[in-house]
Design a protein around this motif. Structure first.
Motif, PDB file in Angstrom:
ATOM      1  N   UNK A 105       3.884   9.819   0.466  1.00 10.88           N
ATOM      2  CA  UNK A 105       5.281   9.227  -0.106  1.00 10.88           C
ATOM      3  C   UNK A 105       5.435   7.921  -0.382  1.00 10.88           C
ATOM      4  N   UNK A 106       4.493   7.649  -1.447  1.00 15.24           N
ATOM      5  CA  UNK A 106       4.642   6.327  -2.098  1.00 15.24           C
ATOM      6  C   UNK A 106       3.758   5.217  -1.414  1.00 15.24           C
ATOM      7  N   UNK A 107       2.847   5.539  -0.366  1.00 16.78           N
ATOM      8  CA  UNK A 107       2.070   4.600   0.136  1.00 16.78           C
ATOM      9  C   UNK A 107       0.745   5.169   0.229  1.00 16.78           C
ATOM     10  N   UNK A 108      -0.214   4.137  -0.003  1.00 15.57           N
ATOM     11  CA  UNK A 108      -1.594   4.357   0.441  1.00 15.57           C
ATOM     12  C   UNK A 108      -1.692   3.850   1.982  1.00 15.57           C
ATOM     13  N   UNK A 109      -2.452   4.534   2.669  1.00 11.67           N
ATOM     14  CA  UNK A 109      -2.717   4.027   4.195  1.00 11.67           C
ATOM     15  C   UNK A 109      -4.326   3.813   4.380  1.00 11.67           C
ATOM     16  N   UNK A 110      -4.624   2.738   4.663  1.00 10.87           N
ATOM     17  CA  UNK A 110      -5.668   2.475   5.128  1.00 10.87           C
ATOM     18  C   UNK A 110      -5.897   2.518   6.484  1.00 10.87           C
ATOM     19  N   UNK A 111      -6.733   3.485   7.276  1.00  6.04           N
ATOM     20  CA  UNK A 111      -6.257   3.833   8.473  1.00  6.04           C
ATOM     21  C   UNK A 111      -7.403   3.383   9.499  1.00  6.04           C
ATOM     22  N   UNK A 112      -8.191   2.369   8.990  1.00  5.50           N
ATOM     23  CA  UNK A 112      -9.355   1.886  10.050  1.00  5.50           C
ATOM     24  C   UNK A 112      -8.668   0.827  10.376  1.00  5.50           C
ATOM     25  N   UNK A 113      -8.716   0.779  11.749  1.00  2.60           N
ATOM     26  CA  UNK A 113      -7.595  -0.322  12.440  1.00  2.60           C
ATOM     27  C   UNK A 113      -7.895  -1.671  11.811  1.00  2.60           C
ATOM     28  N   UNK A 114      -6.820  -2.512  11.818  1.00  3.41           N
ATOM     29  CA  UNK A 114      -5.429  -2.183  11.988  1.00  3.41           C
ATOM     30  C   UNK A 114      -5.038  -1.317  10.818  1.00  3.41           C
ATOM     31  N   UNK A 115      -3.995  -0.502  10.856  1.00  2.00           N
ATOM     32  CA  UNK A 115      -3.569   0.117   9.596  1.00  2.00           C
ATOM     33  C   UNK A 115      -2.532  -0.691   8.890  1.00  2.00           C
ATOM     34  N   UNK A 116      -3.193  -0.422   7.536  1.00  2.00           N
ATOM     35  CA  UNK A 116      -2.495  -1.110   6.386  1.00  2.00           C
ATOM     36  C   UNK A 116      -1.922  -0.233   5.416  1.00  2.00           C
ATOM     37  N   UNK A 117      -0.609  -0.412   5.057  1.00  3.38           N
ATOM     38  CA  UNK A 117       0.131   0.230   3.906  1.00  3.38           C
ATOM     39  C   UNK A 117      -0.079  -0.616   2.720  1.00  3.38           C
ATOM     40  N   UNK A 118      -0.037   0.203   1.551  1.00  4.93           N
ATOM     41  CA  UNK A 118      -0.261  -0.631   0.312  1.00  4.93           C
ATOM     42  C   UNK A 118       0.208   0.328  -0.795  1.00  4.93           C
ATOM     43  N   UNK A 119       0.845  -0.354  -1.789  1.00  3.87           N
ATOM     44  CA  UNK A 119       0.790   0.232  -3.168  1.00  3.87           C
ATOM     45  C   UNK A 119       0.817  -0.843  -3.936  1.00  3.87           C
ATOM     46  N   UNK A 120       0.452  -0.273  -5.262  1.00  4.35           N
ATOM     47  CA  UNK A 120       0.399  -1.408  -6.429  1.00  4.35           C
ATOM     48  C   UNK A 120       1.308  -0.910  -7.722  1.00  4.35           C
ATOM     49  N   UNK A 121       1.680  -1.607  -8.651  1.00  5.81           N
ATOM     50  CA  UNK A 121       2.231  -1.285  -9.718  1.00  5.81           C
ATOM     51  C   UNK A 121       1.642  -1.928 -10.988  1.00  5.81           C
ATOM     52  N   UNK A 122       1.598  -1.249 -11.827  1.00  4.61           N
ATOM     53  CA  UNK A 122       0.825  -1.765 -13.061  1.00  4.61           C
ATOM     54  C   UNK A 122       1.622  -1.162 -14.413  1.00  4.61           C
ATOM     55  N   UNK A 123       1.845  -1.965 -15.203  1.00  4.69           N
ATOM     56  CA  UNK A 123       2.475  -1.329 -16.425  1.00  4.69           C
ATOM     57  C   UNK A 123       2.373  -2.426 -17.712  1.00  4.69           C
ATOM     58  N   UNK A 124       2.900  -2.145 -18.598  1.00  3.99           N
ATOM     59  CA  UNK A 124       2.568  -2.930 -20.045  1.00  3.99           C
ATOM     60  C   UNK A 124       2.845  -4.491 -19.851  1.00  3.99           C
ATOM     61  N   UNK A 125       3.835  -4.672 -18.625  1.00  2.00           N
ATOM     62  CA  UNK A 125       4.316  -6.014 -18.767  1.00  2.00           C
ATOM     63  C   UNK A 125       4.436  -6.530 -17.230  1.00  2.00           C
ATOM     64  N   UNK A 126       3.963  -5.913 -16.232  1.00  2.45           N
ATOM     65  CA  UNK A 126       4.107  -6.054 -14.721  1.00  2.45           C
ATOM     66  C   UNK A 126       2.843  -5.786 -14.030  1.00  2.45           C
ATOM     67  N   UNK A 127       2.849  -6.647 -13.078  1.00  2.00           N
ATOM     68  CA  UNK A 127       1.679  -6.215 -11.975  1.00  2.00           C
ATOM     69  C   UNK A 127       2.248  -6.664 -10.495  1.00  2.00           C
ATOM     70  N   UNK A 128       2.166  -5.732  -9.676  1.00  2.00           N
ATOM     71  CA  UNK A 128       2.854  -5.913  -8.294  1.00  2.00           C
ATOM     72  C   UNK A 128       1.901  -5.341  -7.163  1.00  2.00           C
TER      73      UNK A 128
END
Length: 346
Positions: free
Chosen positions: A272-295
């Motif tokens: 649902x729009x989140x990467x989960x790194x589940x090796x404690x502690x839990x980290x939720x992550x997402x990135x956004x890359x396009x022709x003019x933006x990096x998030x």
């Protein structure tokens, strides 16, 4: 301008907080940046309160609206989940129920949950666009491109493969189930109740207040699709979104992620729009890359900690890597385990 709250410095957490060192090193890093556009903004918050904020780049601040690119997928997924909460659809619906234009095999074997978890095996619409095309592709065009291919790259639900195609189809499903535009549904059911007053879904020609322009190009042939990357928001508004997720204002996010999560490897999942790194502690992550933006957006749910980086420059990952190194070296947080997940979105 940076800001730090003395009260927050006293809060305990899983991480040590040598705040003066962290603040000093982040300030020094921002001071080294060029003030000209393009640039980036950074926010670190805990329990909805600011720990650190800074910005570089002409005219950029906490109210500037950046194109979220793939961070948009969080909002698309939430719209689907809100419709499920209303009883209007199920994540176990075959997508052909709502998109009958799709070929029989694709429509019957792919479920909505497969789209939400990048496990559908759908072809990449970007590879189906004619090389001569100059007009922007819309979500409806993605459906048309896919409707001529009754095959998948692998059996749905058998593996993870990042898919912008799937989130474009989710936007169309939202429209058909809700009998309104994707933009209107997101605005009415997410932005409005969370008071994300300056956020918007991109519509060609429509005004977006305090909009950051992307560099080196603000638009491309694939910049007008909505479900996979069309949301614009600011640090201020995104903080409202983060806090709403932490407080389960719209749905119970932890329960939902556990219900939907699809394994990528032994320690990582997607839901649902989140990467989960589940090796404690839990980290939720997402990135956004396009022709003019990096998030880059990160949450550490156990500490209600969020780290948000928006840039109006394409492929601008290096500043965030430097910020992460500063966070690690000052014993604030180590986010290095999530960086390989960013590579899966390319």
């Amino acid at each position: 301008m940076r800001t730090i709250s003395a009260l927050i410095l006293l809060l305990t957490t899983h991480f040590a907080y040598p705040q003066p060192a962290l603040e000093s090193r982040l300030d020094s890093f921002f001071h080294q940046q060029s003030p000209a556009q393009p640039g980036f903004v950074l926010s670190i918050e805990k329990h909805g309160q600011p720990l650190y904020y800074n910005t570089t780049g002409h005219g950029l601040d906490s109210t500037t609206n950046f194109r979220m690119a793939s961070v948009t997928k969080q909002f698309t997924a939430m719209a689907i989940l809100l419709l499920e909460k209303q009883g209007a659809l199920s994540v176990d619906d075959p997508i052909g129920r709502w998109l009958p234009e799709l070929p029989l095999h694709v429509g019957k074997t792919i479920l909505i949950r497969h789209l939400l978890t990048h496990s559908s095996g759908l072809l990449d619409y970007e590879n189906l666009i004619p090389v001569t095309q100059t007009t922007q592709v819309l979500d409806a065009d993605v459906l048309r491109l896919l409707s001529t291919h009754d095959s998948t790259l692998f059996p749905p639900g058998s593996r993870f493969r990042y898919s912008n195609s799937g989130y474009c189809l989710l936007a169309l499903i939202i429209q058909r189930v809700a009998h309104t535009s994707f933009s209107n549904f997101v605005a009415t059911n997410i932005f409005l109740p969370l008071h994300m007053d300056s956020s918007a879904v991109y519509i060609p020609g429509a005004h977006i207040p305090r909009r950051a322009m992307g560099y080196p190009n603000d638009q491309s042939v694939t910049s007008a699709t909505k479900g996979d990357g069309g949301v614009y928001t600011s640090l201020n508004d995104y903080a409202k979104w983060t806090r709403a997720l932490q407080q389960n204002k719209l749905i119970n996010l932890p329960t939902t992620l556990k219900r939907l999560r699809f394994p990528i490897n032994p320690t990582s999942y997607y839901a649902a729009g989140w990467f989960e790194y589940a090796n404690p502690p839990l980290i939720l992550f997402h990135s956004g890359s396009t022709c003019g933006f990096s998030n880059f957006v990160i949450q550490l749910p156990a500490d209600e900690l969020s780290i948000v980086f928006f840039s109006n420059l394409a492929d601008n990952q290096k500043p965030f890597e430097t910020i992460n190194r500063i966070l690690k070296e000052t014993n604030f947080a180590d986010l290095e385990p999530i960086f390989h997940l960013h590579d899966l979105t390319r």
